[in-house]
Design an enzyme around this catalytic site. Structure first.
Site, PDB file in Angstrom:
ATOM      1  N   CYS A  79       0.828  -1.195   0.000  1.00  0.00           N
ATOM      2  CA  CYS A  79       0.000   0.000   0.000  1.00  0.00           C
ATOM      3  C   CYS A  79       0.874   1.262   0.000  1.00  0.00           C
ATOM      4  CB  CYS A  79      -0.976  -0.040   1.183  1.00  0.00           C
ATOM      5  SG  CYS A  79      -2.368   1.102   0.982  1.00  0.00           S
ATOM      6  N   HIS A 167      -3.769  -4.989   0.657  1.00  0.00           N
ATOM      7  CA  HIS A 167      -3.260  -5.528   1.923  1.00  0.00           C
ATOM      8  C   HIS A 167      -3.361  -7.056   1.930  1.00  0.00           C
ATOM      9  CE1 HIS A 167      -2.702  -1.783   4.226  1.00  0.00           C
ATOM     10  NE2 HIS A 167      -3.663  -1.315   3.444  1.00  0.00           N
ATOM     11  N   GLU A 169      -2.317  -9.017   4.220  1.00  0.00           N
ATOM     12  CA  GLU A 169      -2.339  -9.529   5.596  1.00  0.00           C
ATOM     13  C   GLU A 169      -3.739  -9.679   6.167  1.00  0.00           C
ATOM     14  OE1 GLU A 169      -1.771  -4.998   5.967  1.00  0.00           O
ATOM     15  OE2 GLU A 169      -1.269  -6.608   4.580  1.00  0.00           O
TER      16      GLU A 169
END
Length: 509
Positions: A79, A167, A169
């Site tokens: 990001c 993202h 994660e």
């Protein structure tokens, strides 16, 4: 030498989540502020740049010095990190016409790229950015696009450097774990040897070297962190460890006796101190929550220090500090070497001229539990809900009295044992009862009552930073309410707290 991935933190709310996901792949990683990180040595296999609430276009945007990293070791920008790799090296980032936030799909995906090995075209990802990459520097190649973002992912030709504007994660990125696995294992070449077994074995050996024949004291709370820290130290130095378990009178009903018995059962050299009257005498009539905390802290220090002085030639104070405590003590706006004061037992190390040893400072909470299971600690300790340091003092709102504390303990036991009896305890992250300084009219038999109200509180969470109220079955809540009102004299009304954090907090004080 422990191989590792470095994560440079630019202030994203998701930074710790990146670390958790990498550790789930059994790879060790460390989080450091973008402006205060160690120069990578041979142990560093790769670097990840986190997201950020900032824009790379801000005048005070966080700008890292990547001279010792970019082009030399594998690098992944996430990001903000990806946008910095463009903005800082000849490309252009501008505000997006359509702010892309939420689910998106990689409609184009270069499945031959090492980052996207075994990732399916069209896979869902999670976007969260107001800026977007509009012009790439030379030698940057787009390897993934969504309907709205052409440069959703890129690779720098001739370098082991990648950037992604989503993202990986978060759970909403369906194949995010595969992408991270591709980076840390496939690209960085990490050997996935970070396990509870290896941590325990290495830590015990290191503690033996660090402490030698020195004596160590540790304050036990009954919680997971201090219990696992004590077990590691016990295996390393045995009787040279003295654990001090203080009963402040603010634990749950009979908890001091149960926990002390459990500690003795797995071979700890533990001294139990019943100081309940001392704490409660000082707290009598105090209503301000901050004063309660200060009194409890002050008396604990006094009791702990008195007992610690009975152990001759002590050189170390052990603490159950865990990795989130370490991370929180170092801001991305400037480094700090100080762990939060409530983890430092009120300055005792300096006062008693003790060195500090923290066996768990590399672990997240879920990793602490895994290590505890590896060491053979019982479920009674490892599956216990988190419990506030000041104990029931901050769940008894208003002025503290021994009478109201007994009412709270009786009520709390019915609720917690009820959760166990109905098989709900392990599905709740934290639960407890709050006694309100509010009385209301009730009717019992033919008599009018004017008694206290209690609040049942149960939440689900990962780490306590955010929490949702637990949707406990209505028949369970009805049964518990009925049992409390019938059995606990002084209570005639039970309510259930359905507030989430934020905007509320888990505790009421």
């Amino acid at each position: 030498m422990q191989e590792k991935i470095l994560i440079l933190d630019f202030g994203s709310q998701y930074t710790q989540l990146i670390a958790r996901r990498i550790r789930e792949i059994n790879v060790y990683c460390e989080i450091h502020p973008f402006n205060h990180f160690p120069i990578p040595d041979k142990s560093v296999k790769g670097v990840i740049l986190s997201g950020s609430p900032s824009s790379v276009r801000d005048t005070n945007a966080p700008l890292p010095d990547l001279a010792a990293i970019k082009g030399l070791i594998p690098l992944l920008g996430v990001c903000y990190g990806a946008q910095y790799l463009v903005h800082g090296f000849g490309g252009e980032v501008l505000p997006s016409n359509i702010r892309e936030y939420g689910r998106a799909n990689l409609i184009y995906l270069d499945t031959n790229d090492k980052l996207f090995r075994q990732v399916q075209p069209g896979t869902q990802v999670w976007m969260s950015h107001g800026d977007t990459i509009v012009r790439m520097p030379d030698y940057y190649q787009v390897i993934g696009s969504t309907a709205d973002v052409k440069a959703g992912a890129f690779h720098i030709k001739g370098e082991n450097t990648w950037g992604i504007q989503f993202h990986p994660e978060v759970y909403h990125t369906i194949e995010g774990k595969q992408m991270l696995d591709n980076f840390v294992v496939g690209i960085c070449g990490c050997s996935q040897n970070w396990t509870p077994d290896s941590f325990a074995e290495t830590t015990i050996l290191n503690l033996k070297k660090q402490l030698g024949n020195d004596k160590v004291i540790l304050g036990l709370s009954g919680g997971v962190d201090s219990s696992v820290a004590a077990s590691l130290l016990n295996k390393a130095i045995g009787k040279n460890l003295t654990c001090i378990f203080v009963d402040n009178g603010l634990l749950r009903k009979n908890e001091y006796e149960k926990v002390l018995e459990s500690y003795l059962g797995f071979g700890l050299n533990v001294v139990g101190i019943n100081a309940a009257d001392r704490f409660l005498d000082e707290l009598e009539g105090v209503s301000d929550p901050e004063k309660k905390r200060k009194i409890i802290g002050k008396v604990f220090i006094e009791v702990f220090e008195e007992e610690a002085h009975k152990v001759k030639n002590v050189k170390w104070l052990a603490q159950g500090t865990i990795y989130p405590d370490v991370i929180e003590s170092v801001s991305v706006n400037g480094p700090s070497a100080t762990i939060k004061s409530h983890h430092n037992v009120g300055g005792l190390p300096e006062k008693m001229h003790l060195k500090v040893v923290e066996p768990l400072r590399l672990l997240f909470k879920d990793e602490v539990r895994k290590v505890g299971y590896n060491l053979g600690l019982p479920d009674f300790i490892l599956k216990r809900h988190p419990f506030p340091g000041p104990g029931l003092a901050i769940r008894l709102l208003g002025k503290i009295s021994k009478e109201k504390l007994e009412i709270l303990k009786e009520t709390d036991e019915i609720f917690i044992e009820g959760l166990r009896k109905y098989g709900l305890y392990d599905s709740v992250w934290q639960a407890g009862v709050i006694l309100l300084p509010v009385q209301s009219v009730g009717v019992m038999g033919d008599e009018r009552t004017y008694e206290y109200t209690v609040v049942l509180r149960a939440v689900n969470s990962t780490d306590g930073m955010t929490a949702d109220w637990s949707h406990l079955p209505h028949d369970f809540l009805g049964a518990i309410s009925n049992e409390i009102i019938n059995k606990v004299k002084g209570i005639n009304r039970v309510v259930y707290d359905i507030s989430s954090k934020p905007p509320a907090t888990i505790e009421w004080e």
